[in-house]
Motif scaffolding. Sequence first.
Motif, short mmCIF file in Angstrom:
data_model
loop_
_atom_site.label_atom_id
_atom_site.label_comp_id
_atom_site.label_asym_id
_atom_site.label_seq_id
_atom_site.Cartn_x
_atom_site.Cartn_y
_atom_site.Cartn_z
N SER A 221 0.83 -1.21 0.00
CA SER A 221 0.00 0.00 0.00
C SER A 221 0.86 1.26 0.00
CB SER A 221 -0.94 0.00 1.20
OG SER A 221 -0.21 -0.05 2.42
N TRP A 222 1.97 1.26 0.72
CA TRP A 222 2.87 2.41 0.72
C TRP A 222 3.46 2.64 -0.68
CZ3 TRP A 222 6.44 2.18 5.68
CH2 TRP A 222 5.63 2.10 6.82
N ALA A 223 3.92 1.54 -1.27
CA ALA A 223 4.55 1.63 -2.59
C ALA A 223 3.57 2.14 -3.64
CB ALA A 223 5.11 0.27 -3.00
N TYR A 224 2.34 1.60 -3.65
CA TYR A 224 1.34 2.04 -4.61
C TYR A 224 0.97 3.50 -4.38
CZ TYR A 224 0.55 -2.84 -5.96
OH TYR A 224 0.70 -4.12 -6.43
N SER A 225 0.93 3.92 -3.11
CA SER A 225 0.57 5.29 -2.80
C SER A 225 1.60 6.28 -3.34
CB SER A 225 0.42 5.46 -1.28
OG SER A 225 0.08 6.78 -0.95
N ILE A 226 2.88 6.01 -3.10
CA ILE A 226 3.91 6.93 -3.57
C ILE A 226 4.05 6.86 -5.09
CG2 ILE A 226 5.96 5.43 -3.41
CD1 ILE A 226 7.42 7.85 -2.15
N PHE A 227 3.81 5.68 -5.67
CA PHE A 227 3.83 5.55 -7.13
C PHE A 227 2.72 6.39 -7.75
CE2 PHE A 227 1.73 3.49 -10.74
CZ PHE A 227 2.73 3.59 -11.69
N GLY A 228 1.50 6.30 -7.19
CA GLY A 228 0.39 7.07 -7.72
C GLY A 228 0.63 8.56 -7.63
N THR A 229 1.19 9.00 -6.51
CA THR A 229 1.50 10.42 -6.34
C THR A 229 2.57 10.86 -7.33
OG1 THR A 229 0.85 10.55 -4.02
CG2 THR A 229 2.54 12.10 -4.75
N TYR A 230 3.59 10.05 -7.52
CA TYR A 230 4.68 10.40 -8.43
C TYR A 230 4.17 10.58 -9.86
CZ TYR A 230 8.51 9.54 -11.68
OH TYR A 230 9.38 9.61 -12.73
N VAL A 231 3.48 9.58 -10.41
CA VAL A 231 3.05 9.67 -11.81
C VAL A 231 1.97 10.74 -11.98
CG1 VAL A 231 3.71 7.33 -12.47
CG2 VAL A 231 1.45 7.72 -11.47
N SER A 232 1.17 10.98 -10.94
CA SER A 232 0.18 12.05 -11.01
C SER A 232 0.87 13.41 -11.11
CB SER A 232 -0.72 11.99 -9.78
OG SER A 232 -1.64 13.06 -9.78
N LEU A 233 1.87 13.63 -10.27
CA LEU A 233 2.58 14.91 -10.28
C LEU A 233 3.38 15.12 -11.57
CD1 LEU A 233 3.86 15.08 -6.58
CD2 LEU A 233 2.00 16.41 -7.62
N VAL A 234 3.82 14.03 -12.19
CA VAL A 234 4.52 14.16 -13.48
C VAL A 234 3.63 14.87 -14.49
CG1 VAL A 234 5.25 12.82 -15.49
CG2 VAL A 234 6.17 12.27 -13.24
N TYR A 235 2.35 14.49 -14.52
CA TYR A 235 1.43 15.11 -15.48
C TYR A 235 0.99 16.51 -15.04
CZ TYR A 235 1.23 11.12 -18.54
OH TYR A 235 1.58 10.14 -19.45
N LEU A 236 0.81 16.70 -13.75
CA LEU A 236 0.45 18.04 -13.28
C LEU A 236 1.58 19.04 -13.54
CD1 LEU A 236 -1.32 17.32 -9.87
CD2 LEU A 236 -2.37 18.07 -12.01
N SER A 237 2.82 18.58 -13.44
CA SER A 237 3.96 19.48 -13.63
C SER A 237 4.09 19.97 -15.06
CB SER A 237 5.26 18.80 -13.19
OG SER A 237 5.58 17.72 -14.05
#
Length: 580
Positions: free
Chosen positions: A59-75
């Motif tokens: 759950s930790w790994a999926y959470s940080i993965f989701g945040t990372y790829v989400s921020l890639v597109y927001l950036s």
Amino acid sequence: MATNLDHLFKDKVLGHPTGLFVLFFTEMWERFSYYGMRALLVMFFTAKIFDGGWEWPSSWAYSIFGTYVSLVYLSTLIGGYFADKIIGFRWAVLVGALLMTLGHACMAVETPFFIYSGLTLLVFGSGFFKPNMTSIISEMYAEKPEKKDGAYTIFYMGVNAGAFVGILLCGYLGEQIGWSWGFGVAGLFMLFGLLQFWLAQNIFGDIGLKPEKNEEKIQLKEGERLNPFTRFELAIITISSCLGLAWILNDPISKISEGQYNLFDFTIFNFQGADFAIILALVLFVVLLFIRIPKYVKITRDRMIAVVFFCFVTIFFWAIFEQAPGSLTIFARDYTNRILEGNAAIIFKVVDVLLTIVPLGVITWVLLKLFKKTFAKYSLSNIFLATSFIIIWGIAIFRLFDKLSGDVAEIDASWFGTLNSLFIITLAPLFSKWWESKRNPNANMKYAIGMALLGLGMACVALGSASIPPGAKTASVSMIWLVLVYFFHTMGELCISPVSLSYVSKLVPGRMIAMMFGIYYLAIAIGMKMAGMFGEASTEIAKTEGLSYFFWILTAISIFLAILSVVMYPIIKKLMHGVK
């Protein structure tokens, strides 16, 4: 701005300017680094400590993965703004490449400080790099629109070549040699991409330099009017954006710190603070749409509503499709039989050799053609590019010798991710022919077909995992189910991903494209974060109901949205007002 296009088209490779292939190889190394690192991220976080990982809960790994790829597109919204208004496309690419190089270098250190710093640098680097490479191509072909489709096809092949080779080699190095090697090699080739672009940038003439101030007034069609944002609307945007961004960042931080750092450690109206924050952010965004859209003339208003529908479907497409580097990779690692013996091992080894040598051979052939045209003038850039290929061939041959030894074939869990790029390169020409034929489906049907194929892929892995009991830690499911997943998902991607931006650009006036692209990328970012949330849910569902049940849920969501797209066709067709 003078672009000196005649000079650009003087020296050609495969009928296109040499500058296109400078972009081709720069983008290839960026995709190599991005997909190579992404293939390892969740596995690194969840791997056992004695295997060099951090042994995090999934759950930790999926959470940080989701945040990372989400921020890639927001950036990309930030990077696009700076490029358009301040530094130009070319400097944005260079800044992005430098930040990503530093980010990958940090990832190779593998301590918490450097891993988190690396991910942060990669987010901002992608934001500057990603949207501006295609902008340079658009300017290059501004006076030759008839050649633009061919240019983007070649460029798209560079994207997929980089993704294929990156996952293949970084995945192998990370899983078999050490995680630092996988992360570090990704950074090395991002550095090569930076250097070869920097040293050959004069090939683009004036394209992509610092933008000039445009004093021209916006030309409006009859009946149209400008609708600047009011202070109230800007306040809604600010509050919604801050809440959404805070929630995205807080989600992994609160989990990893086990509640020690939690911005939303409170309850309001019987809602947990985090749930209340994200619901409020989404409600405010919907309110903004209800306020803004009615202000436009009927045709523009209707077309914007159609874009919003497509963005809604896009959210769920990416949320399910992006299970590839998450739950599907963990499925490959823990629940798939990746050991082949006898004739099966021999066949796989032959296929693996061909899949490694043939793409690299074709790309090297293109490289040699570029050298013939540019070596005299941009020799140093070409030397760095040649050096990168020598290293790539060295790693590829080392990997092949390792894989060919012994009587059995062990397939890396990350290897299955290469199938997406392989199927895209193989199937893209067929889909392109389909879109150009008389049987070219309408927009809704393309989305419906894409979502149905997505569901079909998930149904395959749901059937394959049916024998895995709830709570099982390992299994030996046949790998054919994963091959089918990537086959169907790639066809779904070809129905939705390449055409989405095209529809956005067709449906809204030119002055509004930036805003609607922003909404589209916001939809992708939400989908990426949801991909991590779905991955988190998979761990709990697998414990109680079984992993197959989780994949059936994703199948049902996909099929429902496919049916919805078909049902909505008459309404969306009317809203599009003749746009095809």
